[in-house]
Design a protein around this motif. Structure first.
Motif, PDB file in Angstrom:
ATOM      1  N   SER A 311       0.839  -1.194   0.000  1.00  0.00           N
ATOM      2  CA  SER A 311       0.000   0.000   0.000  1.00  0.00           C
ATOM      3  C   SER A 311       0.871   1.241   0.000  1.00  0.00           C
ATOM      4  N   ASP A 312       0.300   2.356  -0.476  1.00  0.00           N
ATOM      5  CA  ASP A 312       0.990   3.639  -0.381  1.00  0.00           C
ATOM      6  C   ASP A 312       0.709   4.306   0.962  1.00  0.00           C
ATOM      7  N   ASP A 313      -0.005   3.606   1.849  1.00  0.00           N
ATOM      8  CA  ASP A 313      -0.292   4.109   3.199  1.00  0.00           C
ATOM      9  C   ASP A 313      -0.182   2.934   4.174  1.00  0.00           C
ATOM     10  N   LYS A 314       1.048   2.558   4.503  1.00  0.00           N
ATOM     11  CA  LYS A 314       1.253   1.363   5.311  1.00  0.00           C
ATOM     12  C   LYS A 314       0.927   1.593   6.786  1.00  0.00           C
ATOM     13  N   LYS A 315       0.885   2.849   7.190  1.00  0.00           N
ATOM     14  CA  LYS A 315       0.425   3.136   8.544  1.00  0.00           C
ATOM     15  C   LYS A 315      -1.058   2.786   8.681  1.00  0.00           C
ATOM     16  N   TYR A 316      -1.819   3.098   7.640  1.00  0.00           N
ATOM     17  CA  TYR A 316      -3.247   2.748   7.609  1.00  0.00           C
ATOM     18  C   TYR A 316      -3.408   1.228   7.697  1.00  0.00           C
ATOM     19  N   VAL A 317      -2.570   0.499   6.981  1.00  0.00           N
ATOM     20  CA  VAL A 317      -2.640  -0.968   6.979  1.00  0.00           C
ATOM     21  C   VAL A 317      -2.358  -1.522   8.370  1.00  0.00           C
ATOM     22  N   GLN A 318      -1.307  -1.026   9.001  1.00  0.00           N
ATOM     23  CA  GLN A 318      -0.949  -1.510  10.333  1.00  0.00           C
ATOM     24  C   GLN A 318      -2.040  -1.190  11.353  1.00  0.00           C
ATOM     25  N   THR A 319      -2.656  -0.033  11.200  1.00  0.00           N
ATOM     26  CA  THR A 319      -3.691   0.387  12.159  1.00  0.00           C
ATOM     27  C   THR A 319      -4.938  -0.478  12.052  1.00  0.00           C
ATOM     28  N   HIS A 320      -5.367  -0.782  10.828  1.00  0.00           N
ATOM     29  CA  HIS A 320      -6.659  -1.440  10.629  1.00  0.00           C
ATOM     30  C   HIS A 320      -6.575  -2.954  10.405  1.00  0.00           C
ATOM     31  N   LEU A 321      -5.421  -3.444   9.937  1.00  0.00           N
ATOM     32  CA  LEU A 321      -5.319  -4.873   9.634  1.00  0.00           C
ATOM     33  C   LEU A 321      -4.139  -5.547  10.323  1.00  0.00           C
ATOM     34  N   GLY A 322      -3.355  -4.762  11.031  1.00  0.00           N
ATOM     35  CA  GLY A 322      -2.158  -5.316  11.661  1.00  0.00           C
ATOM     36  C   GLY A 322      -2.435  -6.299  12.779  1.00  0.00           C
ATOM     37  N   GLN A 323      -3.666  -6.364  13.266  1.00  0.00           N
ATOM     38  CA  GLN A 323      -3.978  -7.273  14.381  1.00  0.00           C
ATOM     39  C   GLN A 323      -4.184  -8.715  13.922  1.00  0.00           C
ATOM     40  N   TYR A 324      -4.320  -8.933  12.620  1.00  0.00           N
ATOM     41  CA  TYR A 324      -4.552 -10.292  12.121  1.00  0.00           C
ATOM     42  C   TYR A 324      -3.219 -11.048  12.011  1.00  0.00           C
ATOM     43  N   LYS A 325      -3.173 -12.246  12.568  1.00  0.00           N
ATOM     44  CA  LYS A 325      -1.936 -13.028  12.582  1.00  0.00           C
ATOM     45  C   LYS A 325      -1.570 -13.594  11.207  1.00  0.00           C
TER      46      LYS A 325
END
Length: 408
Positions: A311-325
């Protein structure tokens, strides 16, 4: 008595000659059969007892190992493949692209469409040098090994007015595929984007061949693949006789798809989340609900899924999907070519918006889930022209959807 004796002797010799003649006839039949059988046994022995790599090194290195549970088919492209059967006869028409707007995905569409049309009509193709340089920063683009003749003669396009030009965003013009080629289009410039897969879908194997990743795009994916193998199976990446500077993309893909018979196979799904300028220009913000729905779609369809997100917004990815193992994110330092190479390592894809994600899905193969919010209405892009039939569309659930501007 002498006559009888001579007669008996002659009869004995006749029998002896017939016996030898019969044996020779049998031998004439037996020898070829024996030799053929011997050759067949030798071939079977070599195939059975000798490793395939020593006989066909390029085939083994690019083989994809399938899980019996998978329904997808991974395209197996040999990195050293040479296209055969050059176009017959001299080119009778001329196609060219001199300008290209947008970024990587847009230029891939324009180049692929120009190639497909040149291939169909046996036209000579001119691609502006800067466009080729841009594409070759990511891909090999070995067009000299294909059936299309690429010309570098600038005189064919500089200060010329005897050509026909037509703009296309993603509208498919069926008259361009008619054979024989319309005389009006003998010198044809593709102007715009030509984001319609129908121009090149007939030559999908050749497009995949041209868009093989170069080592510059592959090399930084090697440590990422190493980390994925460690995280999922706790094993190291075995490069065999390769180095990180020579390993083919398809070899890395095969290691992720199935690292060995003693390990549980994993189904890798790439996700491209486009935000950035799309939030303001197109006013598209794909919702987290859409992404979770799409991930659950694959979790239900395939066993043991893992998701690789670029993604061009990896902070967004970590915030919303980073909890999935079962979620992994490409390194923050990756440039666009490295991210696309990473997504193409996967078997299936989830796409939010944009041509970049479209091409990542196309090169990966397998199933594709796409958000219905793109293309937006003002692009005048017929969905049936832009999307191949194997793309799947869930319910539109984006939180920010395009709306026409209010009248002032």
């Amino acid at each position: 008595m002498s006559d009888n004796s001579n007669s008996t002797e002659s009869y004995r010799y006749a029998l002896l000659d017939y016996s030898r003649w019969s044996q020779s006839r049998l031998m004439n039949k037996k020898v070829p059969v024996f030799l053929i059988s011997l050759i067949a046994l030798v071939i079977l022995y070599v195939i059975w007892f000798y490793p395939t790599k020593s006989l066909f090194p390029n085939v083994l290195d690019t083989k994809i190992y399938f899980s019996s549970l998978r329904q997808s088919v991974l395209e197996s492209i040999n990195p050293n493949l040479t296209m055969h059967d050059k176009a017959q006869g001299p080119p009778t028409c001329f196609l060219f692209i001199r300008s290209a707007d947008g970024a990587l995905g847009n230029r891939m569409f324009l180049f692929a469409s120009a190639y497909g049309l040149a291939r169909l009509h046996q036209c000579q193709l001119y691609v502006a040098p800067w466009i080729l340089i841009d594409l070759r920063s990511v891909f090999r683009i070995e067009i000299e090994k294909t059936k299309v003749q690429l010309t570098k003669d600038d005189r064919l396009v500089v200060n010329r007015t005897d050509y026909f030009s037509r703009y296309s965003s993603c509208v498919f013009y069926p008259d361009l595929l008619r054979v024989p080629f319309n005389k009006t289009f003998q010198r044809y410039e593709l102007n715009g984007f030509y984001q319609a897969y129908g121009y090149f879908d007939k030559y999908r194997d050749e497009i995949n061949f041209l868009f093989q990743f170069n080592q510059g795009a592959i090399v930084r994916n090697v440590p990422m693949v190493e980390q994925l193998l460690k995280a999922v199976w706790n094993i190291s990446l075995d490069l065999r006789n390769y180095t990180k500077d020579t390993v083919p993309h398809r070899y890395l893909k095969s290691m992720l798809a199935n690292p060995g018979p003693s390990f549980t196979p994993v189904t890798w799904v790439g996700i491209h989340i486009r935000r950035g300028d799309f939030l303001t220009f197109f006013k598209i913000d794909t919702s987290v609900e859409y992404l979770v729905w799409s991930m659950n779609y694959y979790r239900r369809k395939y066993v043991n899924c893992r998701f690789l997100i670029a993604s061009d917004d990896k902070k967004y990815v970590q915030t919303h999907l980073g909890q999935y193992k079962d979620v992994f994110v490409t390194p923050s330092g990756f440039f666009s070519g490295e991210d696309m190479a990473a997504l193409a390592l996967c078997e299936h894809t989830i796409v939010t918006a944009g041509t970049y994600g479209w091409w990542a899905a196309y090169l990966a193969g397998g199933d594709v889930v796409h958000d219905l919010n793109y293309p937006v209405p003002f692009q005048n892009c017929p969905r049936e022209h832009y999307f191949p039939p194997w793309f799947v569309f869930p319910h539109n659930s984006s939180s920010l959807m395009w709306k026409p501007a209010s009248p002032t």
